[in-house]
Scaffold this active site. Structure first.
Site, short mmCIF file in Angstrom:
data_model
loop_
_atom_site.label_atom_id
_atom_site.label_comp_id
_atom_site.label_asym_id
_atom_site.label_seq_id
_atom_site.Cartn_x
_atom_site.Cartn_y
_atom_site.Cartn_z
N GLY A 228 1.32 -0.92 0.37
CA GLY A 228 0.04 0.03 -0.05
C GLY A 228 1.27 0.72 -0.13
O GLY A 228 1.84 1.01 0.39
N GLN B 42 3.04 9.86 1.11
CA GLN B 42 4.03 9.06 1.50
C GLN B 42 4.74 9.75 0.31
O GLN B 42 6.03 9.05 0.02
CB GLN B 42 3.83 7.64 1.49
N CYS C 194 6.17 0.28 7.36
CA CYS C 194 5.97 0.71 6.52
C CYS C 194 6.57 1.75 5.56
O CYS C 194 8.01 1.45 6.33
CB CYS C 194 5.38 2.53 7.08
N LEU C 195 6.70 2.19 3.93
CA LEU C 195 7.49 2.41 3.61
C LEU C 195 8.30 3.66 3.90
O LEU C 195 9.59 4.24 3.88
CB LEU C 195 7.06 2.46 1.84
N HIS D 70 -4.52 1.36 7.98
CA HIS D 70 -2.75 1.70 7.34
C HIS D 70 -2.56 3.18 6.90
O HIS D 70 -2.24 3.63 7.40
CB HIS D 70 -1.67 0.92 7.54
N GLU D 71 -3.17 2.38 5.37
CA GLU D 71 -3.00 3.44 4.40
C GLU D 71 -3.99 4.62 5.09
O GLU D 71 -3.98 5.62 4.59
CB GLU D 71 -3.55 2.73 3.05
N HIS E 111 -2.43 7.16 7.02
CA HIS E 111 -1.59 8.32 6.66
C HIS E 111 -2.49 9.49 5.94
O HIS E 111 -1.90 10.83 5.60
CB HIS E 111 -1.15 7.47 4.95
#
Length: 192
Positions: free
Chosen positions: A45, A50, A101-102, A143-144, A147
């Protein structure tokens, strides 16, 4: 095109993102670039904040989870674009699962989330959908969604866990982390 991923500590990750409309400039290209960026970083995701854009947009492709033993039905084809999403309902008994997380590489922690979620969103063609998701699909969406609300998975950790990873988080914001994808680090001097 793969875009640089914004690292922990950048203020854009703490902004509540703004809605967009179909006239958003080069939206199709942006969505394509977000998928390229996510795949290049081996993620499932990626939210627009991000990559430095405070807009209500995220992409998901949970198909890597479909190969896991005991994987849930529906993950095999769970590749979606979420524009201006609204979580309508979260339900069930929260369960723990290790998340990463990226934007926060090399850190993964157990996070408690609801197993069921109902979400209303627009797809890449601005067609409206409302879907009920469960298990890992629901978790990735939550999660996304966090963000675009200016929240990170580390916000859900207890005080002791937060204290234990603080120096790692500080190192990430300074660029003192090894990743195999492009990142932008907030604490690095401009022009370096």
């Amino acid at each position: 095109m793969k875009l640089p991923i914004v690292a922990y500590g950048d203020p854009v990750l703490r902004k509540k993102a703004e809605e967009i409309d179909e006239d958003y400039p080069q939206l199709k290209e942006l969505i394509s670039n977000m998928f390229d960026t996510m795949y290049g970083a081996h993620g499932v995701g990626l939210a627009a904040p991000q990559i430095g854009l405070p807009i209500r947009l995220f992409v998901i492709d949970a198909t890597p989870f479909a190969d896991d033993e005991g994987a849930e039905e529906g993950l095999k084809d769970f590749k979606k674009v979420f524009i201006n999403p609204i979580i309508v309902e979260e339900s069930g008994e929260k369960w723990n699962f290790s998340e990463g997380c990226l934007s926060i590489p090399d850190i993964s922690e157990e996070v408690s989330r609801y197993p069921n979620v109902k979400i209303n969103y627009l797809d890449e063609n601005f067609e409206e959908h409302e879907v009920d998701l469960t298990g890992l699909a629901a978790r990735v969406v939550q999660h996304e969604y966090d963000h675009i609300e200016g929240k990170l998975f580390t916000d859900k950790l207890g005080p002791l866990k937060k204290a234990m990873i603080k120096s790692k988080l500080d190192n990430i914001s300074r660029g003192q982390v090894r990743v195999d994808y492009r990142m932008k680090f907030p604490a690095q001097k401009k022009g370096r």
